[in-house]
Enzyme design. Structure first.
Site, PDB file in Angstrom:
ATOM      1  N   LYS A 209    -115.765 -51.685  28.443  1.00 44.99           N
ATOM      2  CA  LYS A 209    -116.913 -51.512  27.537  1.00 44.99           C
ATOM      3  C   LYS A 209    -117.983 -50.652  28.215  1.00 44.99           C
ATOM      4  O   LYS A 209    -118.542 -49.743  27.597  1.00 44.99           O
ATOM      5  CB  LYS A 209    -117.498 -52.887  27.163  1.00 44.99           C
ATOM      6  CG  LYS A 209    -116.605 -53.679  26.211  1.00 44.99           C
ATOM      7  CD  LYS A 209    -117.036 -55.140  26.052  1.00 44.99           C
ATOM      8  CE  LYS A 209    -116.000 -55.917  25.235  1.00 44.99           C
ATOM      9  NZ  LYS A 209    -116.279 -57.334  25.077  1.00 44.99           N
TER      10      LYS A 209
ATOM     11  N   GLN B 199    -119.978 -61.956  27.588  1.00 46.45           N
ATOM     12  CA  GLN B 199    -118.514 -61.971  27.494  1.00 46.45           C
ATOM     13  C   GLN B 199    -118.010 -63.409  27.418  1.00 46.45           C
ATOM     14  O   GLN B 199    -118.406 -64.265  28.207  1.00 46.45           O
ATOM     15  CB  GLN B 199    -117.914 -61.233  28.705  1.00 46.45           C
ATOM     16  CG  GLN B 199    -116.415 -61.069  28.656  1.00 46.45           C
ATOM     17  CD  GLN B 199    -115.935 -60.144  27.521  1.00 46.45           C
ATOM     18  OE1 GLN B 199    -116.675 -59.281  27.046  1.00 46.45           O
ATOM     19  NE2 GLN B 199    -114.717 -60.336  27.076  1.00 46.45           N
TER      20      GLN B 199
ATOM     21  N   ASP C 265    -122.414 -58.333  18.991  1.00 51.17           N
ATOM     22  CA  ASP C 265    -121.093 -58.954  18.845  1.00 51.17           C
ATOM     23  C   ASP C 265    -120.909 -59.510  17.429  1.00 51.17           C
ATOM     24  O   ASP C 265    -119.783 -59.771  17.005  1.00 51.17           O
ATOM     25  CB  ASP C 265    -120.948 -60.126  19.827  1.00 51.17           C
ATOM     26  CG  ASP C 265    -120.083 -59.787  21.030  1.00 51.17           C
ATOM     27  OD1 ASP C 265    -119.157 -58.981  20.874  1.00 51.17           O
ATOM     28  OD2 ASP C 265    -120.335 -60.354  22.109  1.00 51.17           O
TER      29      ASP C 265
HETATM   30  N1  GUN Z   1    -114.064 -62.216  24.466  1.00 48.21           N
HETATM   31  C1  GUN Z   1    -112.984 -61.734  23.805  1.00 48.21           C
HETATM   32  N2  GUN Z   1    -113.362 -60.876  22.843  1.00 48.21           N
HETATM   33  C2  GUN Z   1    -114.710 -60.780  22.916  1.00 48.21           C
HETATM   34  C3  GUN Z   1    -115.675 -60.046  22.186  1.00 48.21           C
HETATM   35  O1  GUN Z   1    -115.383 -59.294  21.250  1.00 48.21           O
HETATM   36  N3  GUN Z   1    -116.976 -60.234  22.576  1.00 48.21           N
HETATM   37  C4  GUN Z   1    -117.319 -61.078  23.584  1.00 48.21           C
HETATM   38  N4  GUN Z   1    -118.619 -61.209  23.860  1.00 48.21           N
HETATM   39  N5  GUN Z   1    -116.450 -61.789  24.264  1.00 48.21           N
HETATM   40  C5  GUN Z   1    -115.144 -61.636  23.938  1.00 48.21           C
END
Ligand code: GUN
Length: 310
Positions: free
Chosen positions: A52, A96, A119
């Site tokens: 990311k 995350q 998110d």
């Molecule tokens: N863990 C797995 N997928 C995601 C996501 O799209 N966002 C976040 N914050 N954590 C994740």
């Protein structure tokens, strides 16, 4: 043999759009910035977060990288989030998931300012999504819809079967697929559904988001089905450089022979998640810029005629 949907290519177009909009914001003196919070060192999470951050940099955006030890307490994390909420240089906040067991995910998600919830996990964002109101859409489900749209796969009247009811993928996807503009009829299968094949064999569009490698076998799908594989699991592979490879929920090789379209793992949905995240951060920064511009106009109006314009 199915058409293999190139998620990397479609995501590339979206990342390009994010870069153009980021450049426009930078010309106004605004650098779109995402705070990325990672608690602990789970290898898969470290890899996602790194991906990311690289994508943000490539699109001319900034990331504020916050790495916390795995024994971080909930209070300490909530204090960091409060500080990020108050920081005007931060446009989006991503914590995350999953979080270590001493921290309640729900408390953390709810603590994020909905205006920075890129998110789309905050209850306010979820409510807006379900009601069809403007707001941040969760990145993976939104990415799936964009894939279907870009491939011009008809959804109206289609029977979409979603495997999995996670808050991140299954539940929001079910809601989005049933929207009037998508107009699919949706079945959600989960661990309480019994034999999933009973439902998946009826699917025109099958979305596998169960996180169980190889769950969907060729006998579970009908001829011509569209298969979107959201599952990403690490499976041991001695022949691979790092000792593992990524595997989706679908037996790709066999199911591809029967499907009309299919996404690979990796290179299908994964790149779309990142691209949609970049666009959400851009939208957050644009939203803030618009709020500030309105406030400036109102302040000038309140100062009345003859006030100095700067
Ligand atoms: N863990 C797995 N997928 C995601 C996501 O799209 N966002 C976040 N914050 N954590 C994740």
């Amino acid at each position: 043999m199915a058409v293999v949907i190139d998620g990397k290519e479609i995501a590339g177009k979206k990342r390009e759009e994010a870069a153009v909009r980021a450049a426009a914001l930078r010309a106004l003196g605004i650098v779109p910035c995402l705070a990325v919070v990672l608690v602990g060192e789970d290898p898969a999470s470290v890899s996602y977060v790194t991906g990311k951050e690289k994508a943000l940099a490539a699109a001319g955006m900034e990331s504020l990288d916050i790495r916390l030890p795995r024994d971080t307490g909930e209070k300490a994390l909530l204090a960091r989030i409060a500080a990020l909420n108050a920081d005007p240089s931060v446009h989006g906040i991503l914590v995350q998931l999953p979080l270590p067991p001493q921290i309640r995910e729900d408390a953390v998600i709810t603590a994020i300012d909905p205006a920075k919830d890129v998110d789309g996990f905050h209850p306010v964002s979820v409510g807006n999504m379900v009601l069809g109101r403007p707001g941040f859409l969760p990145c993976t489900p939104h990415g799936v819809l964009v894939l279907l749209d870009e491939m011009k796969i008809p959804t109206a009247g289609a029977h979409a079967v979603v495997l999995g009811r996670s808050n991140i993928v299954g539940k929001p996807l079910a809601s989005l697929l049933a929207r009037r503009e998508v107009n699919a009829t949706v079945t959600v299968c989960h661990t309480g559904s019994g034999d999933p094949g009973r439902y998946t064999r009826q699917a025109d569009i099958l979305i596998a988001a169960a996180g169980k490698p190889g769950l969907v076998t060729v006998d579970m799908v009908k001829e011509g089905v569209v298969v979107i594989d959201v599952g990403v699991s690490r499976v041991e592979d001695c022949s691979a450089k790092n000792g593992y490879r990524l595997k989706g929920d679908v037996d790709f090789e066999r199911v591809a022979e029967k499907a009309s379209y299919i996404t690979p793992v990796p290179g299908g949905v994964g790149p779309m998640t990142i691209a949609m995240l970049l666009l959400n951060v851009i939208a957050a920064a644009e939203g803030r810029a618009a709020v500030e511009a309105r406030a400036a106009v109102e302040a000038r109006a309140a100062a009345g005629p003859g006030s100095v314009h700067g």
